[in-house]
Structure formats: C-alpha cells, structure tokens
Scaffold this motif. Sequence first.
Motif, PDB file in Angstrom:
ATOM      1  N   GLN A  41       0.839  -1.198   0.000  1.00 15.25           N
ATOM      2  CA  GLN A  41       0.000   0.000   0.000  1.00 15.25           C
ATOM      3  C   GLN A  41       0.878   1.252   0.000  1.00 15.25           C
ATOM      4  N   CYS A  42       0.417   2.256  -0.714  1.00 16.17           N
ATOM      5  CA  CYS A  42       1.187   3.498  -0.809  1.00 16.17           C
ATOM      6  C   CYS A  42       1.162   4.289   0.496  1.00 16.17           C
ATOM      7  N   CYS A  43       0.076   4.100   1.266  1.00 16.63           N
ATOM      8  CA  CYS A  43      -0.068   4.851   2.514  1.00 16.63           C
ATOM      9  C   CYS A  43      -1.043   4.116   3.430  1.00 16.63           C
ATOM     10  N   SER A  44      -1.175   4.606   4.632  1.00 18.87           N
ATOM     11  CA  SER A  44      -2.142   4.034   5.573  1.00 18.87           C
ATOM     12  C   SER A  44      -3.406   4.894   5.560  1.00 18.87           C
ATOM     13  N   GLY A  45      -4.317   4.617   6.462  1.00 21.27           N
ATOM     14  CA  GLY A  45      -5.562   5.373   6.513  1.00 21.27           C
ATOM     15  C   GLY A  45      -6.757   4.442   6.532  1.00 21.27           C
ATOM     16  N   VAL A  46      -7.927   5.020   6.808  1.00 18.22           N
ATOM     17  CA  VAL A  46      -9.147   4.233   6.951  1.00 18.22           C
ATOM     18  C   VAL A  46      -9.497   3.512   5.654  1.00 18.22           C
ATOM     19  N   TRP A  47      -9.378   4.202   4.515  1.00 13.97           N
ATOM     20  CA  TRP A  47      -9.736   3.582   3.234  1.00 13.97           C
ATOM     21  C   TRP A  47      -8.818   2.408   2.935  1.00 13.97           C
ATOM     22  N   ARG A  48      -7.516   2.594   3.154  1.00 14.20           N
ATOM     23  CA  ARG A  48      -6.543   1.514   2.902  1.00 14.20           C
ATOM     24  C   ARG A  48      -6.768   0.338   3.844  1.00 14.20           C
ATOM     25  N   LEU A  69       1.053 -10.795   2.973  1.00 12.50           N
ATOM     26  CA  LEU A  69       2.129  -9.965   3.512  1.00 12.50           C
ATOM     27  C   LEU A  69       1.818  -8.508   3.174  1.00 12.50           C
ATOM     28  N   PHE A  70       1.527  -7.698   4.206  1.00 14.59           N
ATOM     29  CA  PHE A  70       1.142  -6.306   3.992  1.00 14.59           C
ATOM     30  C   PHE A  70       2.297  -5.355   4.321  1.00 14.59           C
ATOM     31  N   THR A  71       2.462  -4.351   3.481  1.00 16.44           N
ATOM     32  CA  THR A  71       3.400  -3.263   3.785  1.00 16.44           C
ATOM     33  C   THR A  71       2.729  -1.941   3.420  1.00 16.44           C
ATOM     34  N   THR A  72       3.209  -0.848   4.028  1.00 16.63           N
ATOM     35  CA  THR A  72       2.713   0.484   3.673  1.00 16.63           C
ATOM     36  C   THR A  72       3.907   1.427   3.592  1.00 16.63           C
ATOM     37  N   ALA A  73       3.889   2.299   2.564  1.00 21.32           N
ATOM     38  CA  ALA A  73       5.038   3.170   2.309  1.00 21.32           C
ATOM     39  C   ALA A  73       4.886   4.562   2.908  1.00 21.32           C
ATOM     40  N   GLU A  74       3.691   4.866   3.428  1.00 17.39           N
ATOM     41  CA  GLU A  74       3.422   6.177   4.036  1.00 17.39           C
ATOM     42  C   GLU A  74       3.809   7.326   3.098  1.00 17.39           C
ATOM     43  N   ASP A 132       5.782   7.464   0.595  1.00 12.41           N
ATOM     44  CA  ASP A 132       7.205   7.542   0.238  1.00 12.41           C
ATOM     45  C   ASP A 132       7.474   6.536  -0.884  1.00 12.41           C
ATOM     46  N   GLY A 133       7.569   7.051  -2.136  1.00 15.44           N
ATOM     47  CA  GLY A 133       7.726   6.183  -3.290  1.00 15.44           C
ATOM     48  C   GLY A 133       8.991   5.343  -3.241  1.00 15.44           C
ATOM     49  N   GLN A 134      10.092   5.925  -2.802  1.00 21.99           N
ATOM     50  CA  GLN A 134      11.353   5.187  -2.730  1.00 21.99           C
ATOM     51  C   GLN A 134      11.277   4.071  -1.679  1.00 21.99           C
ATOM     52  N   ARG A 135      10.608   4.366  -0.587  1.00 19.14           N
ATOM     53  CA  ARG A 135      10.416   3.345   0.440  1.00 19.14           C
ATOM     54  C   ARG A 135       9.568   2.191  -0.106  1.00 19.14           C
ATOM     55  N   GLN A 136       8.536   2.544  -0.863  1.00 23.79           N
ATOM     56  CA  GLN A 136       7.689   1.500  -1.442  1.00 23.79           C
ATOM     57  C   GLN A 136       8.476   0.639  -2.426  1.00 23.79           C
ATOM     58  N   ALA A 137       9.363   1.257  -3.195  1.00 22.89           N
ATOM     59  CA  ALA A 137      10.202   0.501  -4.134  1.00 22.89           C
ATOM     60  C   ALA A 137      11.068  -0.507  -3.380  1.00 22.89           C
ATOM     61  N   ARG A 138      11.609  -0.093  -2.230  1.00 20.60           N
ATOM     62  CA  ARG A 138      12.433  -0.999  -1.420  1.00 20.60           C
ATOM     63  C   ARG A 138      11.585  -2.149  -0.862  1.00 20.60           C
ATOM     64  N   GLN A 139      10.368  -1.825  -0.460  1.00 24.07           N
ATOM     65  CA  GLN A 139       9.475  -2.865   0.072  1.00 24.07           C
ATOM     66  C   GLN A 139       9.134  -3.891  -1.006  1.00 24.07           C
ATOM     67  N   ILE A 140       8.907  -3.417  -2.235  1.00 21.63           N
ATOM     68  CA  ILE A 140       8.618  -4.338  -3.349  1.00 21.63           C
ATOM     69  C   ILE A 140       9.844  -5.200  -3.640  1.00 21.63           C
ATOM     70  N   LEU A 154       2.837 -13.469  -5.712  1.00 21.17           N
ATOM     71  CA  LEU A 154       2.137 -12.401  -6.451  1.00 21.17           C
ATOM     72  C   LEU A 154       2.203 -11.135  -5.609  1.00 21.17           C
ATOM     73  N   ILE A 155       2.244  -9.980  -6.295  1.00 18.07           N
ATOM     74  CA  ILE A 155       2.285  -8.700  -5.575  1.00 18.07           C
ATOM     75  C   ILE A 155       1.128  -7.823  -6.042  1.00 18.07           C
ATOM     76  N   VAL A 156       0.370  -7.323  -5.060  1.00 14.65           N
ATOM     77  CA  VAL A 156      -0.667  -6.312  -5.325  1.00 14.65           C
ATOM     78  C   VAL A 156      -0.077  -4.964  -4.922  1.00 14.65           C
ATOM     79  N   VAL A 157      -0.068  -4.000  -5.848  1.00 12.28           N
ATOM     80  CA  VAL A 157       0.584  -2.715  -5.586  1.00 12.28           C
ATOM     81  C   VAL A 157      -0.393  -1.566  -5.804  1.00 12.28           C
ATOM     82  N   ALA A 158      -0.464  -0.691  -4.809  1.00 18.82           N
ATOM     83  CA  ALA A 158      -1.111   0.611  -4.995  1.00 18.82           C
ATOM     84  C   ALA A 158       0.034   1.621  -5.032  1.00 18.82           C
ATOM     85  N   PRO A 159       0.555   1.977  -6.217  1.00 22.32           N
ATOM     86  CA  PRO A 159       1.785   2.768  -6.325  1.00 22.32           C
ATOM     87  C   PRO A 159       1.635   4.170  -5.715  1.00 22.32           C
TER      88      PRO A 159
END
Length: 504
Positions: free
Chosen positions: A36-43, A63-68, A70-78, A88-93
């Motif tokens: 996930q690109c960020c956290s929050g109620v919708w996510r 396996l859940f991750t959130t980048a808050e 931060d695009g570079q952080r999300q790239a590292r998580q992927i 398989l990876i589900v990505v909300a860029p």
Amino acid sequence: MKLMKRLYIILIVLLSSMLLLLDSCTQKKMVIGVSQCCSGVWREKVNNEIRLAQYQYKNVDLLFTTAENDGQRQARQIDSMIARKVDLIVVAPDNVNDVTPAIERAYRAHIPVILFDRKVKTTHYTASIGGDNVEAGREVARFLASKLDGKGTVVEITGLKDASPVIERHRGFHEVMKNYPGIKVVTLESNWKMERAQELLKQYLDKGGHADGVFGHSDLGAIGAFLEAERRGIDKQILIVGIDGLPGEWEGVDRVKRGQFAASYVYPTQGEKIMGLAMNILQGKPYKKNNVMKSFLATQENCDAIALQYQDLEAKMKNLDQISDSLDSYSEVSRIQKWMIIVAIVIVLVLLFVIYYIYKVYRKKLQKQKAVARGFIENKEGWAAELNHLDESDRYFMDRFKKKILENMGNADMKMDDLGAQMQLSKVQLYRKVKAMTGKTPAELLKEMRLQRAYTLLQQTDKTISEVSAEVGFALPGYFSSCFKKQFGVLPTDFRNEQASKKK
C-alpha cells in the motif's frame, strides 16, 4: 515369521500415515504481497476485505506493507518481496516515477503484479483493478456545476501531484468544467493530508480568494477544507465534495448526512475482488487484464440508504471476522494435533525399530546357542566349529564341560553340584554360563546328550533297552522310554524294531 510380517504391515501403515500428515502440514503456502502506498481508513478497509476473502482459499498467506507516501520506500518494500520470492504482488503505487522500476523488476522476476487503484508508466504488469478516477473527476464536476448553476469559483485540492489518481481525477474534472465557462477553477496542490488541505485553503482565503465550492481529491482534503470554512463561519456557503465515501462516524458518508459535505464520491474498495483476481492468476484461470469498478456519489438524497448498507455490511464483516478468528484457532489446533500425531508416530516407529533390532539380536543369539547345543548334544567330530563365535576362554570351558559329561554319562547318580565342583564352579555359576552359551540348562544338556547317545546305541548295537538305558545313565528303563519318546516321538522298542526292519 508371523511377528515380522505384522511388524512390516504396522511399519507400512505408520509410515503412510506419517507421510500423509506431513504432506498436509508442510504443503507450500502461496504468499501474496500487498504493497500500500499509505495508511488510513480507506486503505485499512481494503486490507480487511482482502483478509476476509483469504479464507475462501487454502494455503494462502498475506504480507502487507505500507510506504506512508514515500515512493522510494515503497520501491524498497517491493524489492524485499521479490527477494522473498512471493507468488504475487498487489501494488497501490505511491507515484508513477519511483515505483515503476520496482514493478518492472518484479515482472522480470516472473512474479505476477496487480496494480490496484493506481497506475504506473509501464505495461509490464499482469493486471489492474480499481475505480475509474477519470470518471470520478467527471462525476464531481457535473455535480458541482449543476448545484452552482454553471457559475462561481471552485477550489480543487489535490493529493500528491505524481500519483495517478490525482492526474486522472484532475483530468476528468477539468474535462467537464471546460463546458462551464462561468465556473472558475483554482487548483491547490496538496499531499492527501487533512492539515495541509486546511492550511492551503486558509492561505488562499487570506489572500482574498473566494470559494463557492471545494473539490477534495480525498475526503481528508475535503474535511480540511470544511474545518477552515467552519472556523471562518462560511461552511454553509460552500459546497464541499470529497472522494472516498467511507462508512463510520465522521467519515465521508456521515459528513454528507450531517450536512458538512454536499457529496462524497464512493470510491470502491472491494478487496474481495482483488483477492479473486489474484487467485485466478495464481491458479491459471481466465482473467481480464484491466478491471474497472464502477461507483457513484453519496448525496443527501441517498446517504441514509448507503449508511444502512454500510452498517449491514459492517455487521456481516464482524461476523466473518469472528468466524475467521475461530477458523484460525481451529487451524492452529489442528496443525498442532497433526504434528503431535507425527511425533507420536515417529516415537512408535523408533520403538518398533528398537524392538525389531532386539528381536534380530535375540534371534541371532538364539541361533548361535542352538548351534552350540546341537553340536554339543550330537557329539559329532568337528563340533568345535560351532564354537567359533565364542571367545577362547568360553570355547575352552565348553570343551571341558563336554568331556566331563562324557566321562560321567553312565553315572545315574551324577548331580549338577558334583559336575560344577569338577569344573571348579558353583551350581549357579555353572547354570548361568551354560545357559548363556547354549540356551539350555546343564541338566537339559546332560539329558539330551544321554538320549542322543542312546539313539546311536539303539541304531548301531544289539544291546537291550535296559542295557542302553543303564549305559547312558538312566537308572529306570521305564523313565528312559518315556524321555526317549518325548525327545524322538517313538518308544525305544518301536525304534529298535524299525531299525531291524530296515536292515532286512
């Protein structure tokens, strides 16, 4: 032999059962990474729906991750998911620039990628699913244009500028607004955060700006705008519209119901559809590459019905969550029980192996004892070969013991105490030593050796039964006849007659 066959059958059954249990306990689980690109109620709502949908399928881990944001952080998580070799990876860029290379790396590593909610600058993905952001922008524009009668000023408060939903919502919004020259659109670039949206609107109004309507690219942006308008006492004069339309107190639909928002576009989550698409890909079933989820505006006219639907759905989700927790507990207990059974089977197998080993050792020992006893009793030349497995002192003892028996065979009054004394051993010592090497007691060996000698005499001489009996140490011919029949299955007289008839 029957015992061995039973042991083999038990071993086969236990091994088969253990292999089946091991297979059920160690079946490889498919791992689906959700970035996930960020956290929050919708996510979180999306994540919960995916979790609940997971229980429709066996052997799937999430396996859940959130980048808050931060695009570079999300790239590292992927990249971490790629290294872990998830299935398989589900990505909300977070944005189209930083995350695209990581998605391409996953695709090149032959890991299916599902784009959710947002797009990237590449065709190297497996499928996409999410709402139509361009249509969402259009729908909000049509609503505001209608409510403002085609006149006034609308402030657009965006999210992060490089995010695909921002680009597409902005495009759809302006595409419609071009048809209303009487409406001026002012765009303020925000970052999805409520506080930033409030600050931007404050700065705009402080500079003399005017707003008849506000379009927040998210409900958080719309809330920030409402708070600033409320602080200034102009909240009733501005039509505020957001995007998300989440359930719950003080969320989008509730604020429409309270009159704080004019509308909120219900942006679809539908995590169960994401999970279904993922499983179709992993199971090799047909799937669409691009999947668009339709939605609508929550307004004063329909917000009560939407709220009731959300309440009903929330209650059902709570029940499903409780069921899933129970299933988790049951699965864990079942898994522990299976491992306990496997451990028990292993212990039984070890015990069976020990029993089998002891049996084999005992049987080998018994065979050696029988060989020694047979050679000892039959008194054949070369019988010492039967003693080869014994050490030198034991061979010497058995040779001496046999000589003593042969010397005293005709003595009907010979006792084991006397024989032991001649061997310089006590009766108990003699018993233990002879029993250990032959499996028979000294008395049994003596009696069988006498009977074997009698067998030979009856076969090779003309001596009478009484003479043979006396020569081999039986004081009473009747007792001799009884022992002979028990040993060879025939009375001495009948045996003599059989031998005489053969000679004729």
